[in-house]
Design a protein around this motif. Structure first.
Motif, PDB file in Angstrom:
ATOM      1  N   SER A  53      48.512  46.696  32.871  1.00  6.10           N
ATOM      2  CA  SER A  53      49.165  46.032  34.001  1.00  6.10           C
ATOM      3  C   SER A  53      49.883  44.771  33.538  1.00  6.10           C
ATOM      4  O   SER A  53      49.635  44.274  32.431  1.00  6.10           O
ATOM      5  N   LEU A  88      50.503  40.887  34.691  1.00  3.55           N
ATOM      6  CA  LEU A  88      50.169  39.799  35.601  1.00  3.55           C
ATOM      7  C   LEU A  88      51.230  38.715  35.451  1.00  3.55           C
ATOM      8  O   LEU A  88      51.405  38.168  34.364  1.00  3.55           O
ATOM      9  N   HIS A 130      52.794  43.523  38.388  1.00  4.43           N
ATOM     10  CA  HIS A 130      51.983  44.318  39.322  1.00  4.43           C
ATOM     11  C   HIS A 130      51.203  43.377  40.234  1.00  4.43           C
ATOM     12  O   HIS A 130      50.843  43.716  41.343  1.00  4.43           O
ATOM     13  N   ASP A 131      50.901  42.199  39.700  1.00  5.29           N
ATOM     14  CA  ASP A 131      50.126  41.217  40.441  1.00  5.29           C
ATOM     15  C   ASP A 131      50.637  39.832  40.011  1.00  5.29           C
ATOM     16  O   ASP A 131      51.093  39.674  38.878  1.00  5.29           O
ATOM     17  N   ARG A 174      47.465  34.328  45.092  1.00  5.58           N
ATOM     18  CA  ARG A 174      47.559  35.525  44.258  1.00  5.58           C
ATOM     19  C   ARG A 174      47.864  36.728  45.128  1.00  5.58           C
ATOM     20  O   ARG A 174      47.608  36.717  46.333  1.00  5.58           O
ATOM     21  N   GLY A 175      48.435  37.739  44.500  1.00  9.22           N
ATOM     22  CA  GLY A 175      48.771  38.950  45.247  1.00  9.22           C
ATOM     23  C   GLY A 175      50.052  39.559  44.711  1.00  9.22           C
ATOM     24  O   GLY A 175      50.540  39.172  43.646  1.00  9.22           O
ATOM     25  N   ASP A 176      50.601  40.500  45.466  1.00 14.15           N
ATOM     26  CA  ASP A 176      51.873  41.077  45.009  1.00 14.15           C
ATOM     27  C   ASP A 176      53.022  40.146  45.401  1.00 14.15           C
ATOM     28  O   ASP A 176      52.810  39.106  46.059  1.00 14.15           O
TER      29      ASP A 176
END
Lengths: 315, 235
Positions: B28, B30, B203-204, B216-218
């Motif tokens: 992923s 970040l 992705h995040d 935090r989050g998309d």
């Protein structure tokens, strides 16, 4: 891709240089009785090349480089004259003394740039002072040591030749092995090298000890050749200066650089000395300044920059 | 993959990192946003051992990284790039890519193949015999990325990869970074001021502020967070 052919050509160029040096210096005694010029040519090739290990490959500038030469000379003199070791053992002792002094000074490798250079210079002065304070019956005091009973210029010439062969073998290993690649990375950026897995401490130690042993051996052999050791000659800062200048003139970071620089500048130095003895240092200084201004990367470095496609073939 | 718990880093009285907690799952990307001085680069420096964390835990695949030296952390599979590219300037591009492979047991053919693959991927293969100092700043960033990727890292830390890079090279960098998790199986921590790239690639996302995680989050969640809007995005 750097194919096997490129690598083979580079190795062949270096093998040619090694063969030419080996053959050339081996046969000199059969061609002339005047060994001195070629003896000192070997001496400066070794001094400049060993300096290249630590300056050109690892990026340290030890202005006190002469300390290793000086302690090597005195170790040989003390072991031979005072402790009555045979000369070969005394020379091995000189190499070991150089390695020991290198280990003792290793903590200074934490410093970088001009700080390292200045501390190194101060330690060379401290080494000279330490020897001057040792008992006179050991070091000969202010008169120094005379090794006339060991006088054998031809044997000393071949001893220097053996040191040259050892130097060439070490240079080959240091430069063409993984250690050489790691050293160049440390030279360019120590922190970035560590971040991509280079063990900085142990890698630079290999270069440092190599750079300590050879001047110590050279100091010992030169003492044997001239039969005389004294503080002023053995710790003369001109020895450091010439090693730096010869290595830089040829091109730091290349195996052939210090060899070419020493051969050329020592030759010019001797030529000027014979033709203009009173202007020797002045003319040599002018040549060095011009060389540095016009070719700051040295002769080999400038060639590599000008002919970048041939760079991969330069050892 | 990467798990960070209670990470703190103090410089005297200054709390550069004040209790970070986050995870980066396998394969992923970040994204890490934050203003200058929010602690983004300090966090990367703690993860790869340039700084020793004052407290907290950094684990990669369940193994603790805290207290290890950068070279040891690299051997565990963590690679990084720097805000200002730090290539080995007087070495050729080809030799630059040899350095991370020094401690890897690979055949010469394998080393050559992976170096050629990554130099081609970042469009620098034809310059492989040039010294790194002859490259532009943007090309040096590409070289730095290739230098990390040849070692097949599990985790890649990218510090401002798009800063000072022209749009063409920036596009190339984005394409390469996007493909990295899928092609190599690595995870990426991407620190950047470039919102468009972060939103496109991540992705995040975490947003840092004064050494803490603000949100935090998309991309959508972060953009609509009122704290983020006030502290970082302005307007």
């Amino acid at each position: 891709m750097e194919n096997a052919r490129d690598s083979r050509v580079r190795v062949m160029v270096w093998a040619g240089v090694v063969a030419a040096l080996t053959l050339g210096f081996a046969i000199v005694p059969f061609l002339t009785d005047n060994l001195s010029f070629m003896f000192y040519m070997m001496l400066w090739i070794i001094m400049a090349s060993a300096f290249n290990f630590v300056a050109g490959l690892a990026g340290y500038m030890p202005f006190g480089y002469v300390a290793f030469y000086g302690v090597g000379a005195y170790a040989t003199g003390i072991l031979y004259k005072t402790l009555e070791f045979p000369i070969p053992l005394a020379l091995i002792g000189a190499g070991l003394t150089g390695a020991t002094v290198g280990l003792l000074l290793a903590p200074t490798l934490r410093l970088r740039g001009v700080y390292f250079g200045i501390v190194s210079l101060a330690l060379a002065m401290a080494a000279k002072l330490t020897i001057s304070l040792m008992p006179a019956d050991l070091t000969g005091g202010s008169l120094g040591l005379i090794l006339s009973s060991a006088n054998d210029p031809l044997a000393a010439y071949y001893a220097m030749f053996v040191v040259l062969l050892l130097l060439l073998a070490t240079a080959t290993w240091l430069s063409m092995s993984r250690t050489g690649t790691a050293l160049r990375a440390i030279r360019d950026d120590q922190e970035a090298a560590a971040v991509v897995g280079v063990n900085v401490v142990s890698t630079r130690m290999k270069a440092w000890i190599s750079a300590a042993v050879f001047p110590a051996l050279v100091g010992g052999v030169e003492a044997w050749y001239t039969n005389a050791i004294d503080l002023e000659s053995s710790f003369n800062l001109l020895i450091t200066a010439k090693s730096i200048v010869y290595a830089m003139a040829g091109g730091l970071g290349y195996l052939v650089g210090p060899i070419l620089g020493s051969g050329l500048l020592y030759g010019v130095d001797q030529l000027i000395w014979r033709q203009f003895p009173t202007l020797n240092l002045l003319l040599l200084g002018v040549i060095i300044v011009l060389l540095m201004l016009m070719l700051p990367r040295g002769i080999v470095g400038a060639f590599a920059q000008r002919f970048s496609k041939l760079r991969k073939y330069i050892p | 993959m990467l798990r960070i718990e209670g990470l703190r880093k103090n410089f005297g009285g200054l709390k550069a990192l004040d209790g970070l907690d986050f995870e980066v799952p396998p394969r992923s990307i970040l994204g890490v946003l934050g203003m200058n001085g929010s602690g983004k680069t300090t966090m990367l420096n703690c993860i790869n051992g340039v700084y020793i964390a004052s407290s907290g835990s950094i684990q990669l695949d369940g193994k603790e990284l805290t207290g290890l030296k950068p070279a040891q952390i690299f051997d565990r599979g963590v690679g990084r790039t720097f805000q200002v590219p730090r290539v080995f300037s007087r070495m050729t591009l080809w030799d630059n890519l040899a350095v991370p492979l020094l401690s890897r047991s690979m055949t010469r053919a394998e080393r050559d193949e992976i170096r050629a693959t990554w130099l081609k991927k970042v469009h620098l293969f034809d310059l492989r015999h040039n010294y790194a100092e002859e490259l532009s700043g943007g090309q040096q960033k590409l070289l730095e990325l290739a230098r990390i990727m040849v070692s097949r890292p599990k985790l890649v830390l990218l510090d401002e990869p798009f800063a000072g890079v022209n749009p063409t090279l920036s596009r190339l960098l984005i394409d390469v970074i996007r493909d990295m998790p899928g092609e190599t199986g690595c995870s990426v921590v991407l620190v950047s001021h470039d919102l468009t790239s972060i939103y496109e690639l991540s992705h995040d996302i975490i947003v840092m502020h004064e050494g803490r995680i603000l949100a935090r989050g998309d991309a959508e969640t972060v953009q609509s967070n009122p704290d983020v809007v006030e502290a970082y995005l302005g307007a």
